[in-house]
Scaffold this motif. Structure first.
Motif, mmCIF file in Angstrom:
data_model
loop_
_atom_site.group_PDB
_atom_site.id
_atom_site.type_symbol
_atom_site.label_atom_id
_atom_site.label_comp_id
_atom_site.label_asym_id
_atom_site.label_seq_id
_atom_site.Cartn_x
_atom_site.Cartn_y
_atom_site.Cartn_z
ATOM 1 N N VAL A 253 0.843 -1.198 0.000
ATOM 2 C CA VAL A 253 0.000 0.000 0.000
ATOM 3 C C VAL A 253 0.880 1.251 0.000
ATOM 4 O O VAL A 253 0.612 2.218 -0.723
ATOM 5 C CB VAL A 253 -0.945 -0.001 1.214
ATOM 6 C CG1 VAL A 253 -1.884 1.198 1.155
ATOM 7 C CG2 VAL A 253 -1.748 -1.298 1.280
ATOM 8 N N GLN A 254 1.941 1.228 0.787
ATOM 9 C CA GLN A 254 2.864 2.358 0.812
ATOM 10 C C GLN A 254 3.475 2.584 -0.565
ATOM 11 O O GLN A 254 3.624 3.729 -1.018
ATOM 12 C CB GLN A 254 3.967 2.113 1.836
ATOM 13 C CG GLN A 254 4.961 3.260 1.930
ATOM 14 C CD GLN A 254 6.017 3.014 3.003
ATOM 15 O OE1 GLN A 254 5.946 2.042 3.747
ATOM 16 N NE2 GLN A 254 6.989 3.887 3.075
ATOM 17 N N LEU B 117 -7.526 -0.098 9.084
ATOM 18 C CA LEU B 117 -7.878 0.854 8.035
ATOM 19 C C LEU B 117 -7.388 2.249 8.378
ATOM 20 O O LEU B 117 -6.905 2.992 7.502
ATOM 21 C CB LEU B 117 -9.388 0.848 7.804
ATOM 22 C CG LEU B 117 -9.972 -0.426 7.183
ATOM 23 C CD1 LEU B 117 -11.493 -0.351 7.140
ATOM 24 C CD2 LEU B 117 -9.419 -0.659 5.782
ATOM 25 N N ARG B 118 -7.491 2.627 9.644
ATOM 26 C CA ARG B 118 -7.022 3.945 10.070
ATOM 27 C C ARG B 118 -5.530 4.096 9.830
ATOM 28 O O ARG B 118 -5.057 5.175 9.438
ATOM 29 C CB ARG B 118 -7.329 4.155 11.558
ATOM 30 C CG ARG B 118 -6.960 5.540 12.073
ATOM 31 C CD ARG B 118 -8.029 6.524 11.667
ATOM 32 N NE ARG B 118 -7.678 7.895 11.910
ATOM 33 C CZ ARG B 118 -8.553 8.826 12.263
ATOM 34 N NH1 ARG B 118 -9.815 8.511 12.435
ATOM 35 N NH2 ARG B 118 -8.193 10.067 12.422
ATOM 36 N N SER B 119 -4.770 3.033 10.033
ATOM 37 C CA SER B 119 -3.332 3.123 9.794
ATOM 38 C C SER B 119 -3.041 3.350 8.306
ATOM 39 O O SER B 119 -2.080 4.041 7.950
ATOM 40 C CB SER B 119 -2.628 1.858 10.289
ATOM 41 O OG SER B 119 -2.944 0.736 9.492
ATOM 42 N N LEU B 120 -3.879 2.799 7.431
ATOM 43 C CA LEU B 120 -3.698 3.014 5.994
ATOM 44 C C LEU B 120 -4.111 4.427 5.585
ATOM 45 O O LEU B 120 -3.414 5.076 4.794
ATOM 46 C CB LEU B 120 -4.499 1.982 5.202
ATOM 47 C CG LEU B 120 -4.130 0.508 5.423
ATOM 48 C CD1 LEU B 120 -5.000 -0.383 4.538
ATOM 49 C CD2 LEU B 120 -2.659 0.256 5.148
ATOM 50 N N MET C 196 -1.493 6.773 6.744
ATOM 51 C CA MET C 196 -0.326 6.684 5.876
ATOM 52 C C MET C 196 -0.530 7.492 4.596
ATOM 53 O O MET C 196 0.359 8.209 4.140
ATOM 54 C CB MET C 196 -0.029 5.228 5.515
ATOM 55 C CG MET C 196 1.202 5.058 4.626
ATOM 56 S SD MET C 196 1.268 3.434 3.827
ATOM 57 C CE MET C 196 1.349 2.354 5.252
ATOM 58 N N GLY C 197 -1.713 7.369 4.007
ATOM 59 C CA GLY C 197 -1.984 8.140 2.797
ATOM 60 C C GLY C 197 -1.841 9.624 3.018
ATOM 61 O O GLY C 197 -1.285 10.345 2.178
ATOM 62 N N ARG C 198 -2.313 10.097 4.171
ATOM 63 C CA ARG C 198 -2.207 11.531 4.453
ATOM 64 C C ARG C 198 -0.767 11.960 4.674
ATOM 65 O O ARG C 198 -0.423 13.113 4.416
ATOM 66 C CB ARG C 198 -3.085 11.895 5.647
ATOM 67 C CG ARG C 198 -4.571 11.981 5.286
ATOM 68 C CD ARG C 198 -5.416 12.419 6.477
ATOM 69 N NE ARG C 198 -5.529 11.367 7.468
ATOM 70 C CZ ARG C 198 -6.437 10.391 7.425
ATOM 71 N NH1 ARG C 198 -7.297 10.334 6.429
ATOM 72 N NH2 ARG C 198 -6.485 9.473 8.376
ATOM 73 N N THR C 199 0.109 11.062 5.139
ATOM 74 C CA THR C 199 1.519 11.438 5.289
ATOM 75 C C THR C 199 2.175 11.664 3.935
ATOM 76 O O THR C 199 3.256 12.259 3.866
ATOM 77 C CB THR C 199 2.315 10.376 6.067
ATOM 78 O OG1 THR C 199 2.448 9.191 5.292
ATOM 79 C CG2 THR C 199 1.688 10.080 7.414
ATOM 80 N N PHE C 200 1.554 11.194 2.855
ATOM 81 C CA PHE C 200 2.051 11.482 1.508
ATOM 82 C C PHE C 200 1.350 12.694 0.901
ATOM 83 O O PHE C 200 1.701 13.111 -0.202
ATOM 84 C CB PHE C 200 1.854 10.270 0.600
ATOM 85 C CG PHE C 200 2.869 9.190 0.791
ATOM 86 C CD1 PHE C 200 4.016 9.147 0.017
ATOM 87 C CD2 PHE C 200 2.699 8.230 1.760
ATOM 88 C CE1 PHE C 200 4.967 8.165 0.193
ATOM 89 C CE2 PHE C 200 3.639 7.234 1.956
ATOM 90 C CZ PHE C 200 4.784 7.194 1.169
ATOM 91 N N GLY C 201 0.349 13.217 1.584
ATOM 92 C CA GLY C 201 -0.418 14.335 1.055
ATOM 93 C C GLY C 201 -1.681 13.934 0.343
ATOM 94 O O GLY C 201 -2.383 14.789 -0.222
ATOM 95 N N LEU C 202 -2.014 12.640 0.337
ATOM 96 C CA LEU C 202 -3.187 12.148 -0.370
ATOM 97 C C LEU C 202 -4.459 12.293 0.460
ATOM 98 O O LEU C 202 -4.418 12.238 1.697
ATOM 99 C CB LEU C 202 -3.009 10.670 -0.709
ATOM 100 C CG LEU C 202 -1.912 10.305 -1.706
ATOM 101 C CD1 LEU C 202 -1.634 8.814 -1.646
ATOM 102 C CD2 LEU C 202 -2.322 10.712 -3.119
#
Length: 808
Positions: free
Chosen positions: A211-212, A251-254, A257-263
């Motif tokens: 996913v990352q 799911l929250r961890s995913l 993670m997406g928000r740490t990329f700006g998504l």
């Protein structure tokens, strides 16, 4: 080495004459060599991007450095770059715009960009700028499950860089369709992956890096949203996992993670659609107040506990069935208005292209004399409900569709989108596909760069129509690509489609030239003449596919609007399963284009089939040969070589499919003698043997390991009992066609559901009770008719084995 936002971090390893990747081993004397360039990172770079840059650049060691080699890199809003990228110049680009600029005199390269909006904690534009620099250095991000690295970094050319760019569309997303048993179907549900019998399980945590990698790919390809479908199963409903704290935490961890990329990260959750294990919201009652409460409970869970940033949903019970219009409108409004009022969360609904579903008593605002189509019913819903205009398969908005989903073309979908943009205030998003999966393409497999070319064409068409209609900028918000996996070269269409979402305005009047330019990431990654030759061959192949697979233009014969329904090339290369045949035969649904069958000798169009297949072979072969010739010049040791081999294998399978199908039509032709038939069937078996060796090579090279996760017959959260390319491993579509021509069993001759591989009731009724296998066992005990009908209900509990099961 750890990173702290806003601080400088230096490298022992950036940008000079050599490198060691992943497990670097320095040569003798390396410890005494001077350090390389400094890297300055501003506080607006998303932390996931910072960590990714560290991972990518960290392993490079200095093997040679001189004063002229040293370059300082400034990323984001670091003060070192404020002079060469003035803030006012950057701000003028608007949301997500960015600048990459070098300064030779200072030995400085800077990259910075704007946030998505004023509420963003980090700047996604700065993230795009950072990955732009990495790609100019020589990294490439072509496959969503892994990047490729250069043999040496190209940094000097960055000193002369001066690029300012901003996106055309503000909504740029990939919808990863987990109702299909894809690479990440388990991890995106928060579940472990159960492998085929005897192989054990893959823990959820072991799949999170995939996913990352996908999130990295999305940012590197300048997308700003990730989205997938949430599912349920009877087991999850029974054991409580479906809405458990464990699932929410995973799911929250995913989403975090997406928000740490700006998504922004979205969940597709149907309102009442029950098909394919979708986790629909309103359940167990038809009372309005109970349904509204169910919707509120689900929205709260998705936003507060699982952390999704926006929601997508589906209309109707299935793609072809729906409740009364007033009920569906009420449900839409309950969802969209509550999500916005309670959580400030946007909701978007898929508006399918399945034809023939009108809503009596609800006039179409575009023409009040006719009832509105059910799929366009959201036109009458709350303005909080955005619409996603969904088209299927490779067809562009102005292509003939040969009857797919009951359409002759998607002209009405295009007109409706533009009408919504011009006359309404809701968000309008285009929702096309980069592959279709079920029968048609990636699971045959077919190599279809045509998908990417048609998506480029679509977005160029939309941008031109916007301009012609003088619509305000951004009235069509953007595009949400429906994606069904990345094997067999399908990732290439995703790369092209992603680029088109950023800049769809073609600078080329020629389609081939425009598509070649859109494949520049591939050309750059392969390098030099190899990259140019490969992209030229792929572009030529895509153009030939358009003429033959969509238009059916074989030689001087061009099918008319009626003939194309049985004479498009897609009809003969796509796979057919029992349910696609059965639903078409009983007139329920036509999900894919039809063909003149092998023994339909009296059909007036039968005589055109062999020439069409012959034209495909003649047209495709030179481009596939050119791919192989170009590949011979490419180093097998290069990090990009596995991707090139993927394209070669996929292209070879395309040709095998063409030649195999042509051979079966030869074997079944009315003028073929018994001896000629036997020879043709023997040749078809040879093609299957060659294909099996190619498949084995691709399974070994798959980026998903163990490959049985996607190639195996295994339990998974979807309504299917196999991975999405099990049909490729088994060569199911090849063997089924072969069996139907050979006619070696009763089922092959007269069975309506020969070699069925789907559990029909489980696909249609979603997360309900599993009944297909039980019904099959009961019916098959009934002599003759019961056996044939029983095969329609479900496949055997054990994996098909070919050629044995052609006759069993």
């Amino acid at each position: 080495m750890k990173f702290t936002r806003g601080l400088e971090w230096g490298f022992l390893s950036v940008c000079v004459m050599g490198f060691f990747f992943m497990n670097p081993v320095a040569p003798a004397g390396a410890a005494e060599m001077p350090t390389a360039e400094a890297l300055k990172v501003g506080s607006n770079i998303p932390p996931g991007v910072v960590a990714s840059m560290h991972e990518l650049l960290g392993p490079y060691l200095v093997l040679k450095a001189a004063a002229s080699d040293n370059i300082t890199f400034g990323f984001g809003n670091h003060s070192i770059c404020s002079q060469i990228i003035p803030p006012l110049e950057l701000a003028a680009l608007g949301p997500e715009g960015y600048i990459v600029r070098g300064d030779v005199a200072r030995g400085l390269v800077c990259a910075n960009g704007n946030p998505l909006d004023d509420f963003s904690q980090f700047s996604i534009g700065a993230a795009f700028a950072a990955y732009d620099v990495l790609q100019r250095m020589g990294f490439s991000f072509l496959h969503p499950l892994g990047h490729t690295v250069p043999q040496q970094l190209d940094c000097a050319s960055l000193l002369s860089a001066n690029n300012s760019t901003a996106p055309h569309f503000r909504f740029r997303a990939f919808h990863y369709h987990t109702e299909h048993p894809l690479e990440m179907v388990d991890v995106l549900q928060g579940a472990d992956a159960e492998l085929p019998e005897g192989e054990g399980r893959v823990p959820w945590s072991a799949m999170v890096p995939e996913v990352q990698s996908w999130f990295t790919w999305l940012i590197a390809n300048r997308q700003n949203r990730a989205e997938w479908v949430l599912l349920t199963t009877p087991e999850w409903s029974k054991n409580g996992f479906v809405d458990s704290e464990l699932r929410a935490h995973r799911l929250r961890s995913l989403t975090d993670m997406g928000r740490t990329f700006g998504l922004l990260v979205g969940a597709d959750v149907p309102i009442i659609e029950i098909q394919q294990h979708g986790w629909y919201m309103a359940k167990g009652s038809d009372k309005a107040d109970v349904q509204a409460a169910d919707i509120r409970t689900r929205v709260d869970w998705l936003v507060q506990r699982a952390g999704f940033d926006y929601l997508a949903t589906e209309s109707g019970y299935t793609e072809f069935e729906h409740p009364k219009a007033d009920v569906m409108l009420r449900l839409m409004n309950d969802l969209a208005d509550y999500a916005m009022k309670a959580h400030r969360v946007h909701v978007y609904i898929k508006c399918h292209c399945s034809a023939g579903q009108q809503c009596p008593g609800y006039p179409d605002p575009r023409d009040p004399s006719r009832a509105i189509d059910f799929n366009q019913l959201p036109t009458l819903a709350s303005k909080n409900m955005g619409v996603m205009a969904h088209t299927v398969q490779a067809y562009a908005l102005d292509d003939p569709t040969a009857g797919a989903y009951g359409n002759t073309n998607y002209g009405d979908m295009l007109d409706w989108m533009l009408w919504e943009a011009a006359n309404d205030t809701r968000e309008v998003v285009y929702h096309p596909e980069t592959n279709y999966w079920v029968n048609v393409d990636i699971d045959v497999p077919l190599f279809l760069p045509l998908y990417g070319e048609r998506r480029l064409h679509d977005l160029h068409l939309l941008a031109e129509r916007e301009r012609h209609l003088q619509l305000p900028p951004g009235r069509i918000s953007g595009v949400d690509y429906f994606d069904s996996g990345w094997e067999w070269g399908s990732w290439l269409s995703d790369v092209v489609a992603a680029g088109a979402a950023w800049d769809p305005i073609s600078k080329y009047s020629d389609r081939t030239a425009a598509f070649r330019a859109a494949m520049s990431p591939l050309a750059r990654a392969l390098g030099g003449s190899v990259g140019e030759r490969v992209t030229a061959a792929v572009a030529g192949l895509a153009m030939a596919q358009g003429q033959l697979l969509i238009d059916g233009a074989a030689g001087s014969f061009l099918p008319d609007a009626d003939e194309i329904k049985e004479l498009s090339g897609f009809a003969y290369l796509s796979g057919r399963d029992a349910w696609s045949d059965l639903l078409h035969d009983i007139g329920v649904a036509t999900t894919q284009v039809q063909k003149v069958n092998f023994y339909d000798h009296k059909n007036r169009l039968y005589k055109h089939v062999a020439p069409l297949l012959s034209s495909m072979n003649a047209s495709f072969t030179p481009f596939v040969n050119e791919l192989h010739e170009a590949a011979r010049l490419h180093s097998p040791k290069a990090s990009t070589h596995p991707l090139l081999q993927d394209l070669l294998d996929a292209a070879d399978m395309l040709l095998l499919r063409v030649r195999f199908t042509a051979t079966l039509y030869e074997a079944s032709a009315p003028t073929t003698t018994s001896a000629e038939r036997d020879a043709a069937l023997a040749l078809a078996r040879q093609y299957i043997s060659i294909a099996s060796k190619t498949v084995a090579r691709r399974m070994e090279a798959s980026r998903v390991q163990p490959s049985s996760r996607i190639y195996g017959w295994r339990p998974n959260p979807t309504s299917y009992t196999f991975g999405y390319v099990w049909t490729v491993k088994s060569l199911y579509y090849f063997w089924r066609d072969y069996g139907m021509v050979e006619r070696g069993s009763l089922e092959a001759r007269v069975g309506p559901c020969y070699l069925n591989m789907q559990k029909g009731t489980d696909v249609v009724f979603g997360g309900g009770v599993y009944v297909s296998e039980a019904l099959r066992k009961i019916l098959r005990d009934v002599p003759f008719v019961g056996k044939l009908v029983g095969d329609c209900i479900a496949p055997p509990s054990q994996e098909y084995q070919f050629p044995r099961d052609l006759y069993k």
